[in-house]
Enzyme design. Structure first.
Site, PDB file in Angstrom:
ATOM      1  N   CYS A 233      32.007 -18.769  -4.952  1.00 48.93           N
ATOM      2  CA  CYS A 233      31.666 -17.656  -4.056  1.00 48.93           C
ATOM      3  C   CYS A 233      31.948 -16.320  -4.703  1.00 48.93           C
ATOM      4  O   CYS A 233      33.027 -16.103  -5.236  1.00 48.93           O
ATOM      5  CB  CYS A 233      32.559 -17.657  -2.830  1.00 48.93           C
ATOM      6  SG  CYS A 233      32.275 -18.962  -1.732  1.00 48.93           S
TER       7      CYS A 233
ATOM      8  N   SER B  88      31.693 -12.327   7.089  1.00 44.42           N
ATOM      9  CA  SER B  88      32.678 -11.959   6.072  1.00 44.42           C
ATOM     10  C   SER B  88      33.680 -11.007   6.705  1.00 44.42           C
ATOM     11  O   SER B  88      33.508  -9.800   6.658  1.00 44.42           O
ATOM     12  CB  SER B  88      31.971 -11.269   4.898  1.00 44.42           C
ATOM     13  OG  SER B  88      31.197 -12.189   4.206  1.00 44.42           O
TER      14      SER B  88
ATOM     15  N   CYS C 132      31.038  -4.451  -1.470  1.00 46.90           N
ATOM     16  CA  CYS C 132      32.334  -5.054  -1.168  1.00 46.90           C
ATOM     17  C   CYS C 132      33.122  -5.125  -2.476  1.00 46.90           C
ATOM     18  O   CYS C 132      32.609  -5.609  -3.490  1.00 46.90           O
ATOM     19  CB  CYS C 132      32.151  -6.434  -0.550  1.00 46.90           C
ATOM     20  SG  CYS C 132      31.106  -6.351   0.915  1.00 46.90           S
TER      21      CYS C 132
ATOM     22  N   CYS D  50      22.726  -6.318  -4.400  1.00 45.58           N
ATOM     23  CA  CYS D  50      23.104  -6.076  -3.005  1.00 45.58           C
ATOM     24  C   CYS D  50      23.305  -4.579  -2.835  1.00 45.58           C
ATOM     25  O   CYS D  50      23.821  -3.927  -3.738  1.00 45.58           O
ATOM     26  CB  CYS D  50      24.402  -6.825  -2.688  1.00 45.58           C
ATOM     27  SG  CYS D  50      24.832  -6.797  -0.939  1.00 45.58           S
TER      28      CYS D  50
ATOM     29  N   SER E  24      25.449 -16.141   6.279  1.00 49.50           N
ATOM     30  CA  SER E  24      26.673 -15.343   6.177  1.00 49.50           C
ATOM     31  C   SER E  24      26.314 -13.869   6.068  1.00 49.50           C
ATOM     32  O   SER E  24      25.500 -13.470   5.248  1.00 49.50           O
ATOM     33  CB  SER E  24      27.462 -15.769   4.933  1.00 49.50           C
ATOM     34  OG  SER E  24      28.572 -14.910   4.747  1.00 49.50           O
TER      35      SER E  24
ATOM     36  N   GLY F 272      23.322 -11.152  -2.220  1.00 48.83           N
ATOM     37  CA  GLY F 272      22.619 -10.305  -1.267  1.00 48.83           C
ATOM     38  C   GLY F 272      23.092 -10.428   0.164  1.00 48.83           C
ATOM     39  O   GLY F 272      23.847 -11.329   0.517  1.00 48.83           O
TER      40      GLY F 272
ATOM     41  N   CYS G 126      23.501 -23.299  -1.790  1.00 51.45           N
ATOM     42  CA  CYS G 126      23.839 -21.903  -1.501  1.00 51.45           C
ATOM     43  C   CYS G 126      22.721 -21.039  -2.098  1.00 51.45           C
ATOM     44  O   CYS G 126      22.524 -21.023  -3.311  1.00 51.45           O
ATOM     45  CB  CYS G 126      25.189 -21.594  -2.153  1.00 51.45           C
ATOM     46  SG  CYS G 126      25.682 -19.890  -1.970  1.00 51.45           S
TER      47      CYS G 126
ATOM     48  N   GLU H 252      20.508 -16.408  -8.568  1.00 55.43           N
ATOM     49  CA  GLU H 252      21.222 -17.662  -8.751  1.00 55.43           C
ATOM     50  C   GLU H 252      21.244 -18.472  -7.452  1.00 55.43           C
ATOM     51  O   GLU H 252      21.314 -17.922  -6.362  1.00 55.43           O
ATOM     52  CB  GLU H 252      22.652 -17.383  -9.221  1.00 55.43           C
ATOM     53  CG  GLU H 252      22.646 -16.881 -10.653  1.00 55.43           C
ATOM     54  CD  GLU H 252      24.022 -16.537 -11.196  1.00 55.43           C
ATOM     55  OE1 GLU H 252      24.253 -16.784 -12.376  1.00 55.43           O
ATOM     56  OE2 GLU H 252      24.860 -16.002 -10.447  1.00 55.43           O
TER      57      GLU H 252
ATOM     58  N   CYS I 113      33.642  -8.399  -4.599  1.00 55.21           N
ATOM     59  CA  CYS I 113      32.490  -9.278  -4.818  1.00 55.21           C
ATOM     60  C   CYS I 113      31.747  -8.904  -6.098  1.00 55.21           C
ATOM     61  O   CYS I 113      31.402  -7.739  -6.301  1.00 55.21           O
ATOM     62  CB  CYS I 113      31.552  -9.186  -3.618  1.00 55.21           C
ATOM     63  SG  CYS I 113      29.998 -10.063  -3.853  1.00 55.21           S
TER      64      CYS I 113
HETATM   65  N1  SAH Z   1      26.351 -10.932   1.726  1.00 52.63           N
HETATM   66  C1  SAH Z   1      26.773 -11.985   2.547  1.00 52.63           C
HETATM   67  C2  SAH Z   1      26.633 -13.354   1.928  1.00 52.63           C
HETATM   68  C3  SAH Z   1      27.006 -13.527   0.492  1.00 52.63           C
HETATM   69  S1  SAH Z   1      28.667 -13.605   0.040  1.00 52.63           S
HETATM   70  C4  SAH Z   1      28.173 -11.748   3.008  1.00 52.63           C
HETATM   71  O1  SAH Z   1      28.838 -10.869   2.498  1.00 52.63           O
HETATM   72  O2  SAH Z   1      28.627 -12.455   3.920  1.00 52.63           O
HETATM   73  C5  SAH Z   1      29.297 -15.189   0.574  1.00 52.63           C
HETATM   74  C6  SAH Z   1      30.801 -15.169   0.851  1.00 52.63           C
HETATM   75  O3  SAH Z   1      31.568 -15.080  -0.365  1.00 52.63           O
HETATM   76  C7  SAH Z   1      31.204 -13.956   1.673  1.00 52.63           C
HETATM   77  O4  SAH Z   1      32.119 -14.307   2.670  1.00 52.63           O
HETATM   78  C8  SAH Z   1      31.833 -13.082   0.640  1.00 52.63           C
HETATM   79  O5  SAH Z   1      32.657 -12.131   1.232  1.00 52.63           O
HETATM   80  C9  SAH Z   1      32.557 -14.075  -0.217  1.00 52.63           C
HETATM   81  N2  SAH Z   1      32.947 -13.557  -1.526  1.00 52.63           N
HETATM   82  C10 SAH Z   1      32.365 -12.559  -2.222  1.00 52.63           C
HETATM   83  N3  SAH Z   1      33.027 -12.366  -3.386  1.00 52.63           N
HETATM   84  C11 SAH Z   1      34.027 -13.272  -3.432  1.00 52.63           C
HETATM   85  C12 SAH Z   1      35.024 -13.591  -4.407  1.00 52.63           C
HETATM   86  N4  SAH Z   1      35.086 -12.950  -5.565  1.00 52.63           N
HETATM   87  N5  SAH Z   1      35.887 -14.576  -4.129  1.00 52.63           N
HETATM   88  C13 SAH Z   1      35.780 -15.267  -2.977  1.00 52.63           C
HETATM   89  N6  SAH Z   1      34.862 -15.023  -2.036  1.00 52.63           N
HETATM   90  C14 SAH Z   1      33.986 -14.028  -2.255  1.00 52.63           C
HETATM   91 FE1  SF4 Z   2      26.875  -7.937  -0.767  1.00 52.41          FE
HETATM   92 FE2  SF4 Z   2      28.065 -10.000   0.550  1.00 52.41          FE
HETATM   93 FE3  SF4 Z   2      28.880  -9.279  -1.904  1.00 52.41          FE
HETATM   94 FE4  SF4 Z   2      29.377  -7.691   0.168  1.00 52.41          FE
HETATM   95  S1  SF4 Z   2      30.200  -9.789  -0.154  1.00 52.41           S
HETATM   96  S2  SF4 Z   2      28.620  -7.034  -1.839  1.00 52.41           S
HETATM   97  S3  SF4 Z   2      27.548  -7.981   1.385  1.00 52.41           S
HETATM   98  S4  SF4 Z   2      26.879 -10.092  -1.385  1.00 52.41           S
END
Ligand code: SAH
Ligand code: SF4
Length: 400
Positions: A377, A257, A148, A144, A235, A203, A137, A124, A151
């Protein structure tokens, strides 16, 4: 070993950059896709296809302009090349982009593209228009390896790294859809629809470093898409050994993050913290502005009700980042089906923001965009991919 444990590979065995990278030749045609090759790679490929070595640099420049400045997809239209050379190119090369499977437009104008890439996988890409700019974005992996717990992408196993071509291709698909390529003869339009790129989609970009770097080289190249390195933000969840390399080899802006102020909580939210804890991460971040000659680092901080959102957290955060030029981006948690957390209340988010702001940091609260189409996000995930974790696994990880 449970599936969840297998999925948490990076804590014990980080994947290397060349794992899961597919070959450049397109399986369907046997031709090499030009999109995503760096200038040097393109030069080598042209020579291998029969271009005389002495001409190769010039040919790279010509083809580059057609493809990345004018957005052309057909060698036959490259009128400053001899006809039989165009035919030779068409035999050896393709100019091929990911295919749009669906395009959803949110009530707020956000566009979410579901793109199909080689192997039938899907990623996406989200376009977020704002008054004076537009941010794209983009994704760097299908799924991934990291897990986390807040996420949505983290609930999907890593399928494979995207190639440089698939990463650049996302930018080109968006420019196609927005009609952003210049028109020959028309006055140059300096307002850009895709004015910024953030590597914040699916990712972990630093686990696909070489492809991300090469793709950004193409996107930053002044004779093509020409986005300055200060308009690209990568990021990362905190892959410490790759952070200095990012500064030196890409030089873009960095977002991290961060999400927690104690190792105990961060271990739970961003499990890669068990490998590179807060102290190690901060060490790498302190070096980043000098190495990349860039400004502030963005600390992303997702606001999870009762987990990381107290005033004490805000104060601890300030102590931790002291001395690092920083902006703190508070992200209200975006919920997804089965998510084990709740979004903090607005009062809580504002109170946290207030403490950070009073200490002199910019602390924008990221307005969720495109929520109605699950484009916000952390909501990205290709619904079609199999190999999802179960709800029980997600909940167990959150509790662990
Ligand atoms: N993998 C990388 C980039 C992708 S995530 C990373 O983790 O930084 C982009 C941003 O969205 C990151 O800061 C991530 O922590 C945040 N994010 C992920 N899931 C989310 C959610 N459900 N609500 C808000 N932010 C989220
Ligand atoms: Fe992967 Fe970033 Fe999501 Fe963590 S927040 S699972 S590193 S995409």
């Amino acid at each position: 070993m449970t599936q969840a444990a297998t999925n948490a590979a990076p804590a014990s065995a980080p994947i290397t950059q060349d794992v899961l990278t597919i070959p450049r030749k397109l399986p369907e045609t046997g031709r090499v896709n030009i999109i995503g090759l760096t200038r040097e790679e393109l030069r080598e490929a042209l020579i291998a296809a029969g271009t005389p070595e002495k001409q190769a640099r010039m040919r790279v420049g010509q083809i580059w302009q057609w493809v990345y400045h004018w957005g052309l997809r057909d060698f036959a239209q490259m009128t400053n090349l001899a006809k039989d050379y165009r035919a030779l190119l068409a035999q050896a090369f393709d100019i091929s982009l990911p295919e749009i499977v669906t395009r959803q437009v949110s009530a707020d104008g956000t566009r979410k593209y579901l793109l199909r890439i080689a192997g039938g996988h899907e990623v996406e890409t989200v376009y977020i228009p704002e008054e004076t700019r537009g941010t794209l974005c983009i994704s760097s992996q299908v799924g991934c390896t990291l897990t986390c717990s807040f996420c949505h992408t983290g609930t999907q196993k890593l399928v494979r790294n995207l190639t440089a071509g698939e990463i650049v291709g996302q930018v080109m698909v968006a420019r196609d859809d927005l009609g952003e390529w210049p028109q020959p003869g028309a006055p140059r339009d300096e307002t850009r629809l895709v004015s910024n790129v953030v590597l914040m989609g699916m990712g972990e970009p630093l686990y696909n470093f070489d492809n991300v770097r090469n793709a950004m080289k193409v996107v930053m190249d002044g004779e093509g898409i020409s986005l300055s390195r200060r308009r690209i933000t990568l990021s990362t969840s905190g892959i410490v050994p790759e952070i200095a390399k990012t500064a030196e080899e890409i030089g873009c802006l960095l977002a991290v993050s961060f999400h927690a102020t104690t190792d105990e909580t961060r271990d739970r939210l961003v499990p890669v913290n068990k490998k590179w804890n807060i102290e190690k991460l901060l060490g790498a971040l302190r070096e980043y502005p000098r190495l990349s000659n860039s400004e502030r680092i963005t600390f992303e901080y997702v606001m999870l009700d009762g987990v990381n959102d107290s005033d004490d957290d805000a104060r601890r955060l300030l102590r931790l980042i002291r001395g690092i030029p920083a902006k703190i981006n508070l992200i209200p948690f975006n919920e997804w089906p089965g998510a084990p957390y709740k979004r903090s209340s607005w009062e809580r988010i504002e109170s946290f923001a207030d403490i950070v702001h009073k200490a002199g940091y910019a602390s924008p609260i990221r307005t969720p965009r495109g929520e109605d189409i699950m484009a916000a996000c952390g909501q990205l995930k290709s619904a079609t991919e199999r190999g999802r974790k179960s709800r029980a696994e997600i909940a167990a990880e959150a509790r662990a």
